[in-house]
Design a protein around this motif. Structure first.
Motif, PDB file in Angstrom:
ATOM      1  N   VAL A 131       1.100   2.526   8.973  1.00  0.00           N
ATOM      2  CA  VAL A 131       0.208   2.700   7.822  1.00  0.00           C
ATOM      3  C   VAL A 131       0.919   2.374   6.510  1.00  0.00           C
ATOM      4  O   VAL A 131       0.374   1.652   5.668  1.00  0.00           O
ATOM      5  CB  VAL A 131      -0.398   4.124   7.799  1.00  0.00           C
ATOM      6  N   GLU A 132       2.110   2.881   6.336  1.00  0.00           N
ATOM      7  CA  GLU A 132       2.824   2.690   5.065  1.00  0.00           C
ATOM      8  C   GLU A 132       2.972   1.206   4.724  1.00  0.00           C
ATOM      9  O   GLU A 132       2.697   0.799   3.596  1.00  0.00           O
ATOM     10  CB  GLU A 132       4.192   3.379   5.121  1.00  0.00           C
ATOM     11  N   LYS A 135      -0.579  -0.503   3.693  1.00  0.00           N
ATOM     12  CA  LYS A 135      -1.457   0.163   2.724  1.00  0.00           C
ATOM     13  C   LYS A 135      -2.347  -0.804   1.943  1.00  0.00           C
ATOM     14  O   LYS A 135      -3.539  -0.570   1.794  1.00  0.00           O
ATOM     15  CB  LYS A 135      -0.647   1.029   1.761  1.00  0.00           C
ATOM     16  N   LYS A 136      -1.768  -1.874   1.432  1.00  0.00           N
ATOM     17  CA  LYS A 136      -2.562  -2.830   0.633  1.00  0.00           C
ATOM     18  C   LYS A 136      -3.661  -3.474   1.479  1.00  0.00           C
ATOM     19  O   LYS A 136      -4.797  -3.609   1.033  1.00  0.00           O
ATOM     20  CB  LYS A 136      -1.677  -3.924   0.028  1.00  0.00           C
ATOM     21  N   LEU A 138      -4.961  -2.254   4.290  1.00  0.00           N
ATOM     22  CA  LEU A 138      -5.926  -1.205   4.631  1.00  0.00           C
ATOM     23  C   LEU A 138      -6.858  -0.951   3.449  1.00  0.00           C
ATOM     24  O   LEU A 138      -8.071  -0.814   3.622  1.00  0.00           O
ATOM     25  CB  LEU A 138      -5.208   0.082   5.033  1.00  0.00           C
ATOM     26  N   ALA A 139      -6.287  -0.899   2.253  1.00  0.00           N
ATOM     27  CA  ALA A 139      -7.097  -0.680   1.052  1.00  0.00           C
ATOM     28  C   ALA A 139      -8.143  -1.784   0.910  1.00  0.00           C
ATOM     29  O   ALA A 139      -9.313  -1.508   0.631  1.00  0.00           O
ATOM     30  CB  ALA A 139      -6.210  -0.627  -0.184  1.00  0.00           C
ATOM     31  N   TYR A 142     -10.890  -1.472   3.719  1.00  0.00           N
ATOM     32  CA  TYR A 142     -11.852  -0.417   3.401  1.00  0.00           C
ATOM     33  C   TYR A 142     -12.743  -0.808   2.218  1.00  0.00           C
ATOM     34  O   TYR A 142     -13.935  -0.516   2.203  1.00  0.00           O
ATOM     35  CB  TYR A 142     -11.135   0.907   3.109  1.00  0.00           C
ATOM     36  N   LYS A 163     -11.253   5.930   0.952  1.00  0.00           N
ATOM     37  CA  LYS A 163     -10.068   5.537   1.720  1.00  0.00           C
ATOM     38  C   LYS A 163      -9.354   4.381   1.023  1.00  0.00           C
ATOM     39  O   LYS A 163      -8.129   4.349   0.945  1.00  0.00           O
ATOM     40  CB  LYS A 163     -10.457   5.109   3.133  1.00  0.00           C
ATOM     41  N   SER A 164     -10.121   3.425   0.533  1.00  0.00           N
ATOM     42  CA  SER A 164      -9.531   2.286  -0.158  1.00  0.00           C
ATOM     43  C   SER A 164      -8.692   2.750  -1.345  1.00  0.00           C
ATOM     44  O   SER A 164      -7.545   2.328  -1.514  1.00  0.00           O
ATOM     45  CB  SER A 164     -10.631   1.334  -0.633  1.00  0.00           C
ATOM     46  N   GLN A 166      -7.485   5.709  -1.817  1.00  0.00           N
ATOM     47  CA  GLN A 166      -6.358   6.502  -1.312  1.00  0.00           C
ATOM     48  C   GLN A 166      -5.166   5.583  -1.009  1.00  0.00           C
ATOM     49  O   GLN A 166      -4.035   5.910  -1.340  1.00  0.00           O
ATOM     50  CB  GLN A 166      -6.784   7.242  -0.043  1.00  0.00           C
ATOM     51  N   TYR A 167      -5.428   4.427  -0.416  1.00  0.00           N
ATOM     52  CA  TYR A 167      -4.350   3.502  -0.068  1.00  0.00           C
ATOM     53  C   TYR A 167      -3.872   2.670  -1.254  1.00  0.00           C
ATOM     54  O   TYR A 167      -2.726   2.262  -1.294  1.00  0.00           O
ATOM     55  CB  TYR A 167      -4.785   2.581   1.074  1.00  0.00           C
ATOM     56  N   ASP A 168      -4.753   2.391  -2.206  1.00  0.00           N
ATOM     57  CA  ASP A 168      -4.363   1.609  -3.385  1.00  0.00           C
ATOM     58  C   ASP A 168      -5.165   2.057  -4.604  1.00  0.00           C
ATOM     59  O   ASP A 168      -6.197   1.479  -4.935  1.00  0.00           O
ATOM     60  CB  ASP A 168      -4.575   0.118  -3.147  1.00  0.00           C
TER      61      ASP A 168
END
Length: 183
Positions: A131-132, A135-136, A138-139, A142, A163-164, A166-168
């Motif tokens: 996940v780490e 992140k970009k 995933l963002a 989402y 969620k988006s 949250q990740y970015d």
């Protein structure tokens, strides 16, 4: 086999670093059409020709397949890019980047329904320990889902945009969409 996966991961990370602007551009850039003919895109492309020959001798060479898919994307040959990423996801079904790349190619080809499915598969395939570093992506995945579902399923869109962010949290497009969805 393990070494191939590591090399593919390194290749993809390099593609992400080089192609991040292209992924962002895909949202905002108008192309003439997704029908850039494969013949035009590949005409005399020595990189594509060489990789196709390598893959003919070893169809399970995932590293060469990833390079070929990237070459097709570089040539804006979205149909062949998608097909090649699909081959990789069959050979490496738990390798999330292949689904993200499929989604990008579908999105570039203006095939929103399949892009949505591929982004969902990408999200589902990212392992907790990855996940780490994702992140970009995933963002963005989402964000894309939230944008696609804002009219048909506003509740789901709100979940996706949360969620988006949250990740970015720096993605201004996601922040704007969140405000619009929550107003």
């Amino acid at each position: 086999m393990k070494m191939t996966k590591v090399n593919i991961k390194n290749l993809f990370l390099g593609l992400i670093l080089v192609g991040t602007a292209g992924f962002a551009n895909a949202q905002t850039t108008q192309t003439d059409s997704a029908n850039n003919t494969a013949a035009t895109a590949q005409a005399g492309n020595p990189t594509i020709d060489g990789l196709k020959k390598q893959i003919e001798t070893n169809p399970k060479d995932t590293e060469s397949l990833a390079k070929l898919a990237a070459a097709y994307q570089e040539a804006s040959d979205w149909t062949n890019a998608v097909d090649t990423w699909k081959k990789i996801s069959v050979l490496l079904p738990d390798w999330a980047p292949s689904y993200y790349s499929q989604a990008y190619a579908y999105q570039s080809a203006k095939d929103d329904a399949n892009a949505k499915i591929a982004y969902e598969k990408y999200i589902a395939t990212v392992k907790p320990e990855e996940v780490e570093q994702n992140k970009k992506n995933l963002a963005y995945a989402y964000f894309y889902l939230a944008f696609a579902e804002q009219k048909t399923d506003p509740g789901k869109a709100k979940e996706h945009i949360a969620k988006s962010i949250q990740y970015d949290p720096t993605n201004q497009d996601a922040v704007k969409l969140s405000k619009a969805l929550n107003s």
